[in-house]
Structure formats: structure tokens, C-alpha cells
Write a protein that holds these residues in place. Structure first.
Motif: not given
Length: 270
Positions: A26-30, A32-42, A47-50, A110-115
Motif C-alpha cells: 500500500v502506498i499513499r500520496s501526501p 491522501g490518495a492510495s494504491v494497493r498492489v498485490s505482489l501476486q502478478g504485481g 486505487w482510491r482518490n483523496d 513529484g514537483d506537485n508534492n502529490n506523487k
């Protein structure tokens, strides 16, 4: 979707468990958006917005356990989409276990502080190499060009790929090619730079397995170790009048792939 308990925190992202005990990142942008990636298959499965709204579909009945691929989300279909010979549906990458690249910076802004990002790796097993025993090689610089296919009576086609890759016999003449071509060897992290002058075309040839076995002076498995990329004048003959001169030049150099962009000058280079 319930994703297990006791997430493990690692340098800006967290590793949790799916309902079958498999790892997900699980990774989260500054913001609040988030992405969840299964290691099965990468495979991206959420994908949730803020505002916390889910933007991707994943089936409530997804299995999350090999040999069943995850249903929904954003799959990685490699080396092909659909069925292809003896390979499984949509390739093998979507049903293998990926790992987090611990050597790469796990989180970047990133430059927009949201990546935010995390690097995942798929390392081949012995079983993978038996079903897909091909070189990790591609050619760049021939995109969008016309080529003559010597396997089909020199019928003319236009290259559609972003790069030239190999999964079967190939014998082509790319016409009117640029002066710089790159052959990238991913496994050895090495790039061959081909510079040419006076030779307008490029021949690309690999006999693959069936033709290799039919050639008395060529090893059955040597097609995995070679690639012919040759500057030539094929489509139009070079004609000289009395007293005229012509010079053909070919320069070959090898550089580390991480430095190859400094050596290329064709549009869309690395």
C-alpha cells in the motif's frame, strides 16, 4: 475489502496481507490518495482518490492465490495478451510472485508534492526460463518504419511496436532507417550503439529454434545467444557513374545501459 491485520511499515509504504495471506503493498500520496498492489502478478487491485472513493473494480470473489490470476484491477499481461502457443492466458507475469526492490528508493515525491511510487521486481525462476527461454533484448530506433519481411516474400509492413522484441523467427529489412540504432541487453545491462553512414537500411535476423535445428553450421540453441543487426543497402541499389565514389561506414560501440541516452540522437530516445 478486508485486507488482514498488523501491517508491516517499510520506508514510506506498508506491506499488508490479503484474505488468503498473500502480501500486498500500500502506498499513499501526501494528499491522501492510495494504491494497493498485490505482489501476486504485481497487479494494482485498488486505487482510491483523496476522498477515499474507489476508482478501480476488483471482484469480490477474486481468489488472490496462485495458480488463479487476480480478477479485476490493472493486470500485467506479459509476454502476450490472450493465448499464444503453449503459454498460459495473458502470459505468466500476472500469476507470478513479485518482490519489492529494496535497493531502489521506495517512495518519491513529484514537483506537485502529490506523487508516490514503489518499485517491484519479477525475478525469473527455473520454471519460467524453461517456458520462456528468450533473451531480454530489444532494438530501439526502428519504430514506425516500413520493413520488408523476408519470411513472406518481402511483403512490406509498417512497424507498430515501441521497440523490436523477439519471440519467433525474424528476417526483416527496415528501410530508410536512422543513422543511430540501439540494441539493449537488459540482462547484462549493456547497450550496443550502431552508427552508420551511406547504408540506408537495417537487416534484423534471428533464426529462432526451428531454423536453428535445420542449419548444419549453427547450434540448436545458439539463437538465444545472438542477434544479427546489419547496416545494408537493400531496397535501392547504389549506382556509381564513372569516377564517382561511395563510402559506407559502420561504427559499433558498447556502453552501460544506464549511460546509453548520452549516445543516442534519434527521436524518442531512451
Amino acid at each position: 475489502m478486508s485486507m488482514g491485520h498488523c501491517p508491516e511499515q517499510r520506508s514510506g509504504f506498508e506491506v499488508t496481507k490479503d484474505w488468503n495471506g498473500g502480501d500486498q503493498v500500500v502506498i499513499r500520496s501526501p494528499k491522501g490518495a492510495s494504491v494497493r498492489v498485490s505482489l501476486q502478478g504485481g497487479q494494482v487491485v485498488s486505487w482510491r482518490n483523496d476522498r477515499g472513493e474507489e476508482l478501480l473494480f476488483s471482484s469480490s470473489k477474486a481468489v488472490f492465490k496462485p495458480p488463479k490470476a487476480v480478477r479485476g484491477g490493472i493486470p500485467i499481461c506479459f509476454p502476450q495478451f490472450g493465448n499464444c502457443g503453449t503459454l498460459e492466458q495473458h502470459g505468466f507475469a500476472r500469476n507470478k510472485m513479485w518482490t519489492v526492490d529494496e535497493e531502489a528508493p521506495p517512495l518519491s515525491y513529484g514537483d506537485n508534492n502529490n506523487k508516490a511510487s514503489v518499485d517491484l521486481l519479477l525475478k525469473p525462476s527455473d520454471d519460467d526460463l524453461r517456458c520462456w527461454p528468450h533473451s531480454e533484448v530489444r532494438i530501439e530506433g526502428l519504430e514506425t518504419l516500413d520493413y520488408l519481411d523476408n519470411l513472406i516474400q518481402r511483403e512490406r509492413f509498417t512497424e507498430q511496436g515501441d521497440a523490436i522484441t523477439f519471440e519467433s523467427e525474424m528476417d526483416r529489412v527496415y528501410v530508410g532507417s536512422p543513422s543511430v540504432i540501439a540494441v539493449l541487453d537488459h540482462e547484462k545491462k549493456r547497450t550496443f550503439i550502431i552508427r552508420k553512414d551511406g547504408l540506408p537500411d537495417i537487416v534484423v535476423w534471428n533464426p529462432w529454434d526451428k531454423k536453428s535445428r535445420s542449419m548444419a553450421d549453427f547450434g540448436d540453441d545458439e539463437y538465444k545467444q545472438m542477434l544479427c543487426v546489419n547496416a545494408a543497402a537493400v531496397e535501392r541499389a547504389i549506382t556509381l557513374k564513372p569516377g564517382e565514389e561511395w563510402t559506407g561506414k559502420l561504427e559499433l560501440s558498447a556502453v552501460a545501459s544506464t549511460n546509453c541516452s548520452d549516445h543516442l540522437d534519434y527521436p524518442g530516445r531512451l
